[in-house]
Design an enzyme around this catalytic site. Sequence first.
Site, PDB file in Angstrom:
ATOM      1  N   ASP A 139      -2.751  -0.197   6.317  1.00 41.28           N
ATOM      2  CA  ASP A 139      -3.634  -0.580   5.215  1.00 41.28           C
ATOM      3  C   ASP A 139      -3.155  -1.864   4.547  1.00 41.28           C
ATOM      4  OD1 ASP A 139      -4.927   1.719   5.865  1.00 41.28           O
ATOM      5  OD2 ASP A 139      -4.784   2.667   3.898  1.00 41.28           O
ATOM      6  N   ASP A 149       0.865  -1.187   0.000  1.00 43.84           N
ATOM      7  CA  ASP A 149       0.000   0.000   0.000  1.00 43.84           C
ATOM      8  C   ASP A 149       0.898   1.232   0.000  1.00 43.84           C
ATOM      9  OD1 ASP A 149      -2.931   1.053   0.508  1.00 43.84           O
ATOM     10  OD2 ASP A 149      -1.594   2.238   1.771  1.00 43.84           O
ATOM     11  N   GLU A 180       1.038   5.655   0.258  1.00 51.20           N
ATOM     12  CA  GLU A 180       0.433   6.963   0.482  1.00 51.20           C
ATOM     13  C   GLU A 180       1.161   7.952  -0.427  1.00 51.20           C
ATOM     14  OE1 GLU A 180      -2.262   7.164   2.138  1.00 51.20           O
ATOM     15  OE2 GLU A 180      -2.097   5.126   2.933  1.00 51.20           O
ATOM     16  N   HIS A 217      -5.460   4.925   6.373  1.00 51.87           N
ATOM     17  CA  HIS A 217      -4.733   5.731   5.388  1.00 51.87           C
ATOM     18  C   HIS A 217      -3.258   5.886   5.742  1.00 51.87           C
ATOM     19  CE1 HIS A 217      -8.233   6.749   3.006  1.00 51.87           C
ATOM     20  NE2 HIS A 217      -8.876   7.079   4.090  1.00 51.87           N
TER      21      HIS A 217
END
Length: 589
Positions: free
Chosen positions: A173, A27, A29, A168
């Site tokens: 995540d 994952d 960001e 998030h």
Amino acid sequence: MSTITVGQLSLDALDEPLHATTFVVVDLETTGSTSASDSITEIGAVKIRAGEVLGEFATLVDPGVPITPFVSVLTGITDRMVSTAPSIATVLPAFLEFAAGAVLVAHNAPFDVGFLKAACVRHDHPWPHPQVVDTAVLARRVLTRDEVPNCKLGTLAGFFTATTTPNHRALADARATVDVLHGLIGRLGTLGVHSLPELRGFTSRVTDAQRRKRHLADPLPHSPGVYVFADSTGSPLYVGTSKDLRSRVRQYFVASETRTRMGEMVGLAESVDSIVCAHALEAQVRELRLITSLKPRYNRRSKNGDRTVWLKLTREVFPRLSVVREVRSDGAHYFGPLRSTSQAEQVRDAIHDAVPLRQCTDRLLPGKPVRGACALAEIGRCHAPCEDRVDPAGYAELVARVVRAWQADVSELIEPLRHRLDQLAADQRYEDAAAVRDRIATLVRSCARMQSLGTLTRIAELVAARPDGGGGWELAVIRRGRLVGSEVAPRGVAPMPIVSSLVATAEAIPDTSDSATMATVEESEILLRWLQEPGVRLVATSDPWASPARGAARLRSWLASAEGARRSADPFADRRRLPVSHQPTRSTA
């Protein structure tokens, strides 16, 4: 950045091939949603095999650009947190080594994989082309709407009772996605999916019943046109278009057709009819007309219906703006088409900000006041015809100003809004300024659309030709914004005799000034896009095709910069670049 070993999860229900597969669940960001211009701020990944977590990878990344307040609020990652973090140039080789040889798993994988690919391109690292599994796609295939309302990671984590709640942040995540993957694999096992090829192929799985219907495509030609799926009663299920009818329809019966609703539709289909068209433009227009008339249950457009709305200046001594859904031959002025009621209301509010038209719904007559003036009159936002503060002639000038802006010179509406934006900037009223900026953008965009469509729908007849890529020409006859004839002039054949024949046999359009009723807005927009494509030539036209010299089209560059300002949460970035008072320029097709 660290790698640790943790406990074991059980996947005993799976057979050996999936037990032997190593997955890296990742994952990211980022600073935004576009891999071409935004950057990674955090990477989190979990390596698993046979239900056991083999290791984790987690690091913040210095994106090299400021993180917007919106992203900081969403993720909790701030500029200060990444100020001492390594750059992606340092982190990327380490992550690629961590994920080497594994199957990459992500929720909404195109997003994460897209950013990783973009980072590899920027820093000259070869993309290893791993196999990719998207848990969002798997969830859409496995779960029903009765089980989960959507396939967002938070929803799936709750459904499968994940041990980590998505927040998030990349590693959290990724851990939640691991539990979602395990839950989905468990469900897939009951459906006979036990190996990696079966797992990846499940998203494009085709039933035997679908394969047995491949013969429905056999009678169709390899030509451009429209196809119509129908059920056993002959009721239309789905309408589509293609440059090659047979090849496209065959895709519905093989693994390349992955949409769940289309699989359901094919299961009900018993026949496929086709309409051969001269070229792709005619096919697009016929598809649109068939969807509008037949309303097939599997076409999303038919479910939405006609959402076009208009702003109308009512036929009264003191007109007001009203949101309506159709244009009538009543002599009133109409502004549009607009895409939704909310857009119409935003345009109406912008006009009210610029011109003090009345907003009440009372029936007003000169010399017959109906009540005391409202608060809008007291603050100068209305000329209060209800109290005879303005006569019909003075009010008519306000109405004329609005009509002129609609049809030709949008600056008459933008100038007051620009002054208001400047004042809000001086007062540091940021939220109010952003609202005014967005109203200006909506007004400009809507005027540009109206004026562009108007230039086409006012032309009684226009003949255009587009190269077909093989030395010939695609021909189209357009009357009042409606396609009335289409043909192809093959290579080596003189096109003008074909044009003459096409014009003589084209659909007749009533000779009326009410061009708005000759074609749907969507059809006129399809034709307008086609006419503006490179290589298209005007063969003949009964009227000049020209945009207003001071029309809204001249502000398209400002619209692009205003959209950038909106995304960056800067309401004032482009207010001084709004070209309201510069010399007019003529724009022709």
